[in-house]
Design a protein around this motif. Structure first.
Motif, PDB file in Angstrom:
ATOM      1  N   MET A   1      53.948 -55.653  67.623  1.00 29.62           N
ATOM      2  CA  MET A   1      52.958 -55.468  66.573  1.00 29.62           C
ATOM      3  C   MET A   1      52.585 -53.991  66.422  1.00 29.62           C
ATOM      4  SD  MET A   1      50.653 -58.906  67.241  1.00 29.62           S
ATOM      5  CE  MET A   1      49.300 -58.383  66.246  1.00 29.62           C
ATOM      6  N   ILE A   2      52.473 -53.282  67.540  1.00 31.18           N
ATOM      7  CA  ILE A   2      52.149 -51.851  67.493  1.00 31.18           C
ATOM      8  C   ILE A   2      53.268 -51.106  66.767  1.00 31.18           C
ATOM      9  CG2 ILE A   2      51.784 -49.769  68.871  1.00 31.18           C
ATOM     10  CD1 ILE A   2      50.658 -51.647  71.082  1.00 31.18           C
ATOM     11  N   TRP A   3      54.508 -51.390  67.165  1.00 30.34           N
ATOM     12  CA  TRP A   3      55.668 -50.748  66.560  1.00 30.34           C
ATOM     13  C   TRP A   3      55.706 -50.997  65.061  1.00 30.34           C
ATOM     14  CZ3 TRP A   3      58.961 -47.104  67.598  1.00 30.34           C
ATOM     15  CH2 TRP A   3      60.196 -47.045  66.971  1.00 30.34           C
ATOM     16  N   ARG A   4      55.492 -52.230  64.652  1.00 26.27           N
ATOM     17  CA  ARG A   4      55.523 -52.596  63.238  1.00 26.27           C
ATOM     18  C   ARG A   4      54.458 -51.825  62.463  1.00 26.27           C
ATOM     19  NH1 ARG A   4      57.832 -56.444  60.440  1.00 26.27           N
ATOM     20  NH2 ARG A   4      58.381 -57.656  62.273  1.00 26.27           N
ATOM     21  N   LYS A   5      53.236 -51.780  62.981  1.00 20.32           N
ATOM     22  CA  LYS A   5      52.145 -51.103  62.279  1.00 20.32           C
ATOM     23  C   LYS A   5      52.412 -49.613  62.103  1.00 20.32           C
ATOM     24  CE  LYS A   5      48.351 -54.186  63.477  1.00 20.32           C
ATOM     25  NZ  LYS A   5      47.002 -54.269  64.028  1.00 20.32           N
ATOM     26  N   LEU A   6      53.086 -49.018  63.082  1.00 20.42           N
ATOM     27  CA  LEU A   6      53.269 -47.567  63.051  1.00 20.42           C
ATOM     28  C   LEU A   6      54.508 -47.095  62.304  1.00 20.42           C
ATOM     29  CD1 LEU A   6      52.129 -46.723  66.659  1.00 20.42           C
ATOM     30  CD2 LEU A   6      50.934 -46.157  64.548  1.00 20.42           C
ATOM     31  N   VAL A   7      55.622 -47.799  62.426  1.00 17.16           N
ATOM     32  CA  VAL A   7      56.861 -47.242  61.881  1.00 17.16           C
ATOM     33  C   VAL A   7      57.514 -48.041  60.762  1.00 17.16           C
ATOM     34  CG1 VAL A   7      57.409 -45.965  63.979  1.00 17.16           C
ATOM     35  CG2 VAL A   7      58.378 -48.236  63.629  1.00 17.16           C
ATOM     36  N   GLU A   8      56.967 -49.165  60.401  1.00 12.38           N
ATOM     37  CA  GLU A   8      57.589 -49.937  59.325  1.00 12.38           C
ATOM     38  C   GLU A   8      57.647 -49.126  58.031  1.00 12.38           C
ATOM     39  OE1 GLU A   8      57.740 -54.518  57.900  1.00 12.38           O
ATOM     40  OE2 GLU A   8      55.758 -53.725  58.355  1.00 12.38           O
TER      41      GLU A   8
END
Length: 105
Positions: A1-8
């Motif tokens: 979820m962190i990855w998605r919020k930051l780099v999507e």
């Protein structure tokens, strides 16, 4: 979820959460030098933050929520990009690239 919020927003159509695909993407140059740098740095900061949170929880500290951890990685990234100002042509637009890729910007 962190990855998605930051780099999507940064990765757009290339976005993935598959570990082997991520390793393949960050192992080579990707789109532009600054986007490659940001992607690699955010990946490193995300892994570090999750590891740090895991250790904190194992030692009895109060758990932090996803939003708090996401803000922490975002702060690390902004500070790193600020520290690169004046280091070369493609680093100059680092913060602009980062802010432009964030949905909250």
């Amino acid at each position: 979820m962190i990855w998605r919020k930051l780099v999507e927003g940064l990765m757009r159509d290339a976005f993935t959460v598959d570990w082997s695909e991520l390793i393949s993407i960050v192992s080579k140059s990707w789109v532009t030098p600054i986007k490659t740098f940001i992607l690699r740095y955010v990946m490193q900061a995300t892994v570090y933050t999750i590891w740090w949170e895991r250790n904190a929880r194992r030692h009895g500290e109060k758990p932090r929520d996803i939003d708090c951890l996401t803000k922490l990685v975002d702060k690390y990234t902004r500070l790193k990009l600020l520290s690169l100002k004046g280091r070369g042509d493609y680093y100059e637009d680092g913060l602009i690239t980062w802010f432009g890729a964030q949905p909250n910007s």
